[in-house]
Scaffold this active site. Structure first.
Site, PDB file in Angstrom:
ATOM      1  N   HIS A 141      12.951   0.896   5.067  1.00 37.32           N
ATOM      2  CA  HIS A 141      11.622   0.386   5.429  1.00 37.32           C
ATOM      3  C   HIS A 141      10.909  -0.028   4.146  1.00 37.32           C
ATOM      4  O   HIS A 141      10.462   0.816   3.369  1.00 37.32           O
ATOM      5  CB  HIS A 141      10.822   1.458   6.159  1.00 37.32           C
ATOM      6  CG  HIS A 141       9.411   1.047   6.487  1.00 37.32           C
ATOM      7  ND1 HIS A 141       9.126   0.002   7.332  1.00 37.32           N
ATOM      8  CD2 HIS A 141       8.216   1.529   6.058  1.00 37.32           C
ATOM      9  CE1 HIS A 141       7.815  -0.140   7.426  1.00 37.32           C
ATOM     10  NE2 HIS A 141       7.241   0.773   6.657  1.00 37.32           N
ATOM     11  N   LYS A 162       1.887  -3.335   2.033  1.00 31.29           N
ATOM     12  CA  LYS A 162       3.089  -3.969   1.470  1.00 31.29           C
ATOM     13  C   LYS A 162       3.201  -5.430   1.899  1.00 31.29           C
ATOM     14  O   LYS A 162       3.425  -6.317   1.064  1.00 31.29           O
ATOM     15  CB  LYS A 162       4.340  -3.192   1.919  1.00 31.29           C
ATOM     16  CG  LYS A 162       4.388  -1.740   1.448  1.00 31.29           C
ATOM     17  CD  LYS A 162       5.686  -1.076   1.833  1.00 31.29           C
ATOM     18  CE  LYS A 162       5.884  -0.932   3.326  1.00 31.29           C
ATOM     19  NZ  LYS A 162       4.890  -0.031   3.950  1.00 31.29           N
ATOM     20  N   ASP A 180       9.398  -5.587   6.089  1.00 29.22           N
ATOM     21  CA  ASP A 180       9.440  -4.391   6.940  1.00 29.22           C
ATOM     22  C   ASP A 180      10.800  -3.697   6.936  1.00 29.22           C
ATOM     23  O   ASP A 180      10.875  -2.486   6.700  1.00 29.22           O
ATOM     24  CB  ASP A 180       9.038  -4.726   8.384  1.00 29.22           C
ATOM     25  CG  ASP A 180       8.793  -3.473   9.205  1.00 29.22           C
ATOM     26  OD1 ASP A 180       8.092  -2.578   8.698  1.00 29.22           O
ATOM     27  OD2 ASP A 180       9.302  -3.383  10.329  1.00 29.22           O
ATOM     28  N   ARG A 246      -0.582   5.204 -18.013  1.00 23.88           N
ATOM     29  CA  ARG A 246      -1.440   4.091 -18.425  1.00 23.88           C
ATOM     30  C   ARG A 246      -0.795   3.231 -19.504  1.00 23.88           C
ATOM     31  O   ARG A 246      -1.208   2.098 -19.727  1.00 23.88           O
ATOM     32  CB  ARG A 246      -2.780   4.638 -18.934  1.00 23.88           C
ATOM     33  CG  ARG A 246      -3.542   5.414 -17.883  1.00 23.88           C
ATOM     34  CD  ARG A 246      -4.868   5.920 -18.400  1.00 23.88           C
ATOM     35  NE  ARG A 246      -5.768   4.820 -18.747  1.00 23.88           N
ATOM     36  CZ  ARG A 246      -6.998   5.002 -19.243  1.00 23.88           C
ATOM     37  NH1 ARG A 246      -7.450   6.227 -19.456  1.00 23.88           N
ATOM     38  NH2 ARG A 246      -7.752   3.958 -19.532  1.00 23.88           N
TER      39      ARG A 246
END
EC number: 2.7.11.-
Length: 312
Positions: A141, A162, A180, A246
């Protein structure tokens, strides 16, 4: 889910469009790997270590050697060769097996098949075809997109965005592979290739709108049938207090079929343009592949500066 298939020679004949000169009666043969054998040394009489479980391919050299033999010797050589339970023998370059050749294959209940293609070209086509079918597969998925030539598998919980992110990437000129549901195959060289199931090829589901045909909306250049997967981007809702890298020094990996893929976890919150972030992630990944890692370079400079100051 992961599995490995056997390939029916009968299906192979149909898919490759080769000519049948002889075929077994009331049975079929199956192969479970893409290894090929050219039986020159076997025709010369050496059968020790003969890989009879492989598809056999006879090219110009092997065929010319066989035709140089007397009819009696040819019969002995062919009967000996076909006595082994080989899956199939392909003769390439449009060369035509003699009636004696065909008779021996039929007598021993073997496949004898012909292709017009040059030997090397046919073997390449055959191996590619078998790898596509035999390769271990997993259904996942996710969304798969091609961003500047980098195959990015976008994962995340349902509803995180997504498909919407992929749609924005397509609008920016990138390409959809699958939405999907992604079918992932592992080829023999450890490369992962993703594609959409036939039913959902070129389609995308957007909540509140429904199904979209991306090819018809954006044109042929907006879709692609399959793509090598280079990296994973995982979208997750922003969690206060969670540490997010970061600088990009700590590289994460996700394994699919034991193949490690670089993984970037991207926190989702209002105001963040995820499409641009993924686009930049693809370009940064390409830079790393070319040997330039900006995070590592910054870390090295910082270490040198700190060491110099401490030594003062």
């Amino acid at each position: 889910m992961e599995w490995k298939k056997d390939i029916s020679v009968r299906r192979m004949v149909k898919d490759l469009g080769v000519e049948i000169m002889a075929e077994p009666k009331d049975r079929d043969y199956f192969v479970d790997n893409s290894d090929i054998n050219r039986p020159g040394i076997q025709l010369a009489g050496f059968y020790e270590h003969f890989p009879r479980e492989r598809i056999q391919v006879m090219g110009k050299v092997e065929f010319a050697y066989l035709m140089s033999l007397s009819e009696r010797t040819q019969r002995e050589v062919l009967d000996k060769f076909f006595s082994y339970e080989i899956p199939a023998l392909f003769v390439t370059r449009g060369m035509r097996p003699t009636s004696l050749f065909v008779e021996s294959a039929k007598t021993n209940n073997r496949y004898l098949l012909c292709s017009e293609l040059p030997t090397t070209m046919f073997i390449n086509k055959l191996v590619t075809y078998m790898n596509q079918i035999i390769a271990p597969k997993e259904v996942m998925h996710a969304v798969l997109v091609d961003v500047d030539g980098i195959g990015i598998l976008i994962k995340g919980a349902s509803g995180v965005g997504k498909s919407e992110t992929a749609l924005e990437l397509i609008r920016r000129g990138h390409r959809l592979i699958a939405d999907d549901v992604v079918e992932i195959k592992k080829l023999e060289d450890g490369v992962l290739v993703g594609q959409a199931p036939k039913l959902t090829k070129n389609l995308m589901e957007i909540r509140g709108i429904g199904l979209l045909d991306i090819q018809k909306l954006f044109g042929m250049g907006a879709v692609k049938s399959s793509k090598v997967i280079d990296m994973v981007v995982y979208l997750e809702n922003w969690q206060e207090g969670k540490y997010y890298d970061r600088l990009g020094i700590d590289t994460e990996y996700e394994k699919i079929f034991d193949v490690p893929l670089e993984k970037n976890v991207v926190p989702v919150r209002p105001g963040r343009n995820l499409a641009i972030i993924i686009e930049i992630a693809a370009r940064n990944f390409r830079q790393k592949m070319l040997g330039y890692n900006v995070a590592q370079e910054f870390n090295d400079k910082l270490f040198k500066k700190t060491s110099k100051e401490e030594g003062m």
